[in-house]
Scaffold this motif. Structure first.
Motif, mmCIF file in Angstrom:
data_model
loop_
_atom_site.group_PDB
_atom_site.id
_atom_site.type_symbol
_atom_site.label_atom_id
_atom_site.label_comp_id
_atom_site.label_asym_id
_atom_site.label_seq_id
_atom_site.Cartn_x
_atom_site.Cartn_y
_atom_site.Cartn_z
ATOM 1 N N UNK A 5 1.612 -29.305 16.017
ATOM 2 C CA UNK A 5 1.437 -29.393 14.572
ATOM 3 C C UNK A 5 1.298 -28.007 13.959
ATOM 4 N N UNK A 6 1.471 -27.964 12.673
ATOM 5 C CA UNK A 6 1.214 -26.756 11.890
ATOM 6 C C UNK A 6 0.637 -27.171 10.542
ATOM 7 N N UNK A 7 0.130 -26.202 9.809
ATOM 8 C CA UNK A 7 -0.413 -26.454 8.467
ATOM 9 C C UNK A 7 -1.512 -27.504 8.484
ATOM 10 N N UNK A 8 -2.338 -27.476 9.523
ATOM 11 C CA UNK A 8 -3.456 -28.397 9.677
ATOM 12 C C UNK A 8 -4.749 -27.743 9.186
ATOM 13 N N UNK A 9 -5.842 -28.483 9.288
ATOM 14 C CA UNK A 9 -7.176 -27.993 8.941
ATOM 15 C C UNK A 9 -7.999 -27.941 10.218
ATOM 16 N N UNK A 10 -8.759 -26.868 10.399
ATOM 17 C CA UNK A 10 -9.596 -26.739 11.597
ATOM 18 C C UNK A 10 -10.886 -26.018 11.243
#
Length: 397
Positions: free
Chosen positions: A162-167
């Motif tokens: 994935x990319x452009x996720x929240x962590x």
């Protein structure tokens, strides 16, 4: 908080090229670590930069970091944007920075790797996950039953690419990850990586769809407590911008608040600029999930003095992004309130920035919180707008 100041870096300080989609994280003291991103060419980066702000707020200094890469099979760190950086302190001013996911828009690759950068030695290594069977004792009985009913979803040992996720940092000992975009589009899953067991665990697999926010990429997110993750906006599967606010309680493994706002936004950032950490969510020993879930959201309201009909100050700040019509440069303040029926409510409202200058509007920028001489401050790095790949740095104090 509401005064903008541009960070004036040293004349002999080479800084990163303009870019969007970079990841950054505060790593102790007045230091920010920046990684990757891409420009509009497009060209993807895999470089590391350290920004050190002076104690008297007069400026800062950029240093290019060249980690000692010790990845297995003599691999290189591939360029990427939309990755996440999460810092776990280890004492003595050092810690571990975890880089997860991202994409290379040039090659079309999406990543699922988890790497660790040790800030004491600047060594970059793979994270060796525990064998898959080590995950099973960590699952609750409910999760194990769900695993038997739906093995394809639950037998994943780690989150899909994935990319452009929240962590965010979970209890200073792990990483909480939500959403992003994968090979088939936006995702809505929540994963927890725990350092102690070197395992990933899906926290959302057993949750009913109607109790979860829809899948999204390019949302803004920040930890509101040691185990509570706040998410706002993003872009959904149909390409439409989202405007809801949601809070996930990592200890209860459920969403405790999903509420609409009047501000659709994507590719923006969210920061918790509280002067001290908010209370960790959770209930009394032996409390059920409902009590723990409520505590995550209620603790946020209590920490800000929320009361029915009141308008307490809040340190949850959202900045910039794309609102569906234009690239914006406004600051939104998130306030938690209690209704007359004792319901938790979240309210977003614009904050007027002051100062002789304000940053140009931008999206796909990076933000982090640093301790200041008298109060915490939000630092904004880079991003892009209609005409520029930005490389500037700004402080909101």
């Amino acid at each position: 908080m509401g005064t903008w100041q541009q960070v004036q870096t040293d004349a002999n300080s080479e800084g990163p090229a303009g870019r969007g989609g970079a990841a950054c994280v505060a790593i102790g003291g007045r230091r920010l670590l920046l990684f990757g991103g891409a420009n509009r060419t497009p060209f993807s980066f895999n470089d590391w930069w350290l920004l050190e702000l002076t104690g008297d707020c007069s400026g800062g200094h950029w240093t290019k970091i060249s980690p000692v890469v010790k990845l297995t099979k003599k691999r290189k760190l591939l360029p990427r944007s939309g990755a996440s950086l999460t810092y776990i302190p280890a004492g003595n001013g050092f810690g571990r920075v975890y880089i997860f996911g991202g994409q290379d828009p040039v090659a079309g690759a999406i990543f699922a790797d988890l790497l660790c950068l040790d800030t004491s030695s600047w060594e970059l290594t793979d994270v060796a996950l525990a064998p898959e069977d080590a995950l099973l004792p960590e699952l609750s009985k409910q999760q194990q039953r769900h695993q038997e009913q739906d093995p394809p979803a639950q037998q994943l040992q780690r989150p899909p690419a994935r990319h452009s996720h929240v962590a965010g940092a979970y209890e200073q000992s792990g990483i909480l990850v939500f959403g992003g975009a994968g090979l088939r589009g936006p995702l809505s899953d929540v994963w927890l990586f725990q350092e102690a067991t070197a395992t990933w665990r899906c926290l959302s697999g057993a949750l009913p769809a109607d109790e979860c926010p829809e899948g999204r990429e390019m949302a803004a997110g920040t930890m509101i407590s040691e185990a509570g993750l706040l998410v706002h906006g993003g872009r959904g599967a149909d390409g439409a911008l989202l405007h809801d606010i949601a809070i996930f309680d990592g200890r209860a493994a459920r969403w405790v608040l999903i509420q609409a706002t009047k501000f659709p936004r994507c590719a923006h950032t969210a920061c918790n600029a509280a002067a001290a950490p908010l209370p960790a969510p959770g209930g009394a020993a032996g409390a059920g999930g409902d009590a723990q879930a409520a505590a995550a959201a209620n603790g946020a309201a209590a920490a800000h003095g929320g009361a029915a009909g009141g308008s307490p100050a809040s340190n949850m700040l959202l900045y910039g992004g794309f609102d569906g019509t234009a690239v914006v440069g406004d600051v939104l303040q998130l306030t938690f309130l209690r209704s007359c029926r004792d319901e938790l409510l979240a309210e977003l409202r614009p904050v007027t920035g002051t100062g002789s200058e304000v940053p140009p509007p931008r999206f796909a920028h990076a933000s982090a919180v640093l301790p200041g001489p008298q109060a915490t401050e939000v630092v904004v790095l880079g991003g892009v707008n209609e005409t520029q790949d930005l490389s500037d740095a700004w402080r909101l104090v």
